[in-house]
Design a protein around this motif. Structure first.
Motif, mmCIF file in Angstrom:
data_model
loop_
_atom_site.group_PDB
_atom_site.id
_atom_site.type_symbol
_atom_site.label_atom_id
_atom_site.label_comp_id
_atom_site.label_asym_id
_atom_site.label_seq_id
_atom_site.Cartn_x
_atom_site.Cartn_y
_atom_site.Cartn_z
ATOM 1 N N UNK A 153 0.823 -1.212 0.000
ATOM 2 C CA UNK A 153 0.000 0.000 0.000
ATOM 3 C C UNK A 153 0.851 1.253 0.000
ATOM 4 N N UNK A 154 2.090 1.145 0.486
ATOM 5 C CA UNK A 154 2.975 2.301 0.514
ATOM 6 C C UNK A 154 3.603 2.586 -0.849
ATOM 7 N N UNK A 155 3.586 1.607 -1.764
ATOM 8 C CA UNK A 155 4.285 1.751 -3.030
ATOM 9 C C UNK A 155 3.767 2.907 -3.883
ATOM 10 N N UNK A 156 2.453 3.085 -4.100
ATOM 11 C CA UNK A 156 1.995 4.228 -4.911
ATOM 12 C C UNK A 156 2.406 5.574 -4.338
ATOM 13 N N UNK A 157 2.332 5.734 -3.004
ATOM 14 C CA UNK A 157 2.750 6.996 -2.396
ATOM 15 C C UNK A 157 4.253 7.211 -2.540
ATOM 16 N N UNK A 158 5.025 6.133 -2.506
ATOM 17 C CA UNK A 158 6.465 6.268 -2.709
ATOM 18 C C UNK A 158 6.772 6.745 -4.129
#
Length: 315
Positions: A10-15
């Motif tokens: 879930x953190x990948x798109x924000x990264x």
């Protein structure tokens, strides 16, 4: 089936969104060191990353309200503030008019993103509205503003690099950002199966052109994008006038368009059994016959129509 998403995924798109923000801000640093080629490349990288974060979030079912807000703030800096500062730094002798033009571009970019966020919650839009953007999207606007700088790096000094032309171009792109002009959205474009191979060949040719002639390829891409706007306006107006085409696939839309155009021109559909020339001799279609009354022609069955009976003149 319920898809389970780990916190790391879930953190990948924000990264990716943060990486796009860093790439956009790096363009300003490259401009301060007079490395304008890397400044343009940084904004291009930010545009690529911006097109990926949303798709990856939807693919992983990791969309969130925070991600949407972060994406808008990143776009405002990467494609609004950064291009305006890069152009202002490039025009080293810029006067107050140059700074005003840069402010106008940055403000219009923020207004465009604010309007985009409000349209996301609008449920009264027609079904075809998802196929278009309202105005030029943020990544395209940021790259279009850099067109005079790209032309300067490729061909040197010219009318395209004069201050007043640069600032007039910047204000014109800012006006396109906040305009109501519809532009096509690539998110809803679907390629048929038979077009996949030609598209892959086109992608390979595009990659070769970018590697060998990056600035020329970028200029050509920007001009093609500007050239598609009249077609996008025409398509938007046609869809608005034909509600029966809102929910049908593109192939059926083309059939509706051809039918409408043929009726407007007063054309009739071709007859299936009517052929001409060598085709008639090849298929040997039966000719029309008329029955003669009894007693005529010695009572012999049907005979062919002649050109005199039909009322035609021999050439």
């Amino acid at each position: 089936m319920v898809r389970v998403t780990t916190p790391g995924v879930r953190l990948l798109p924000n990264a990716i969104t943060v990486l796009a923000l860093c790439a956009g801000l790096s363009a300003v640093q490259f401009a301060l060191t007079r490395n304008y080629a890397m400044a343009i490349a940084s904004i291009g990288i930010a545009a690529v990353l911006d097109s990926l974060d949303g798709r990856i979030a939807r693919l992983l079912d990791a969309t969130s309200k925070m991600g949407a807000e972060l994406d808008s703030l990143s776009d405002g800096i990467s494609f609004g503030v950064a291009p305006a500062l890069v152009i202002y730094v490039w025009q080293t002798g810029a006067d107050r008019i140059g700074w005003v033009a840069s402010l106008i571009f940055a403000v219009c970019m923020i207004l465009r993103l604010a309007r985009f966020n409000t349209l996301l919650d609008d449920t009264e839009q027609p079904p075809y509205a998802s196929e278009f953007f309202v105005g030029v999207p943020a990544p395209a606007g940021g790259l279009l503003a850099m067109l005079p700088l790209v032309a300067y790096l490729q061909w040197g000094e010219g009318w395209w690099s004069t201050q007043y032309v640069v600032w007039a171009w910047t204000v014109a792109i800012a006006a396109l950002l906040i305009s109501r002009i519809p532009t096509l959205s690539l998110k809803t474009v679907k390629a048929p199966a038979r077009a996949i191979a030609p598209l892959l060949i086109g992608v390979a040719l595009l990659a070769a052109a970018i590697i060998q002639f990056p600035l020329v390829a970028l200029v050509a891409a920007m001009l093609l994008y500007l050239a598609h706007i009249p077609y996008s306006i025409h398509r938007h107006r046609w869809l608005a006038a034909h509600p029966e085409a809102w929910t049908v696939p593109p192939r059926e839309r083309r059939a509706i368009r051809r039918a409408r155009s043929s009726r407007r021109l007063g054309l009739r559909p071709p007859l299936r059994r009517r052929v001409a020339g060598a085709a008639m001799r090849a298929v040997r279609l039966p000719r029309e016959t008329v029955r003669t009354p009894r007693g005529s022609e010695n009572g012999q069955g049907p005979r062919r129509r002649s050109w005199r009976q039909i009322g035609l003149r021999r050439k």
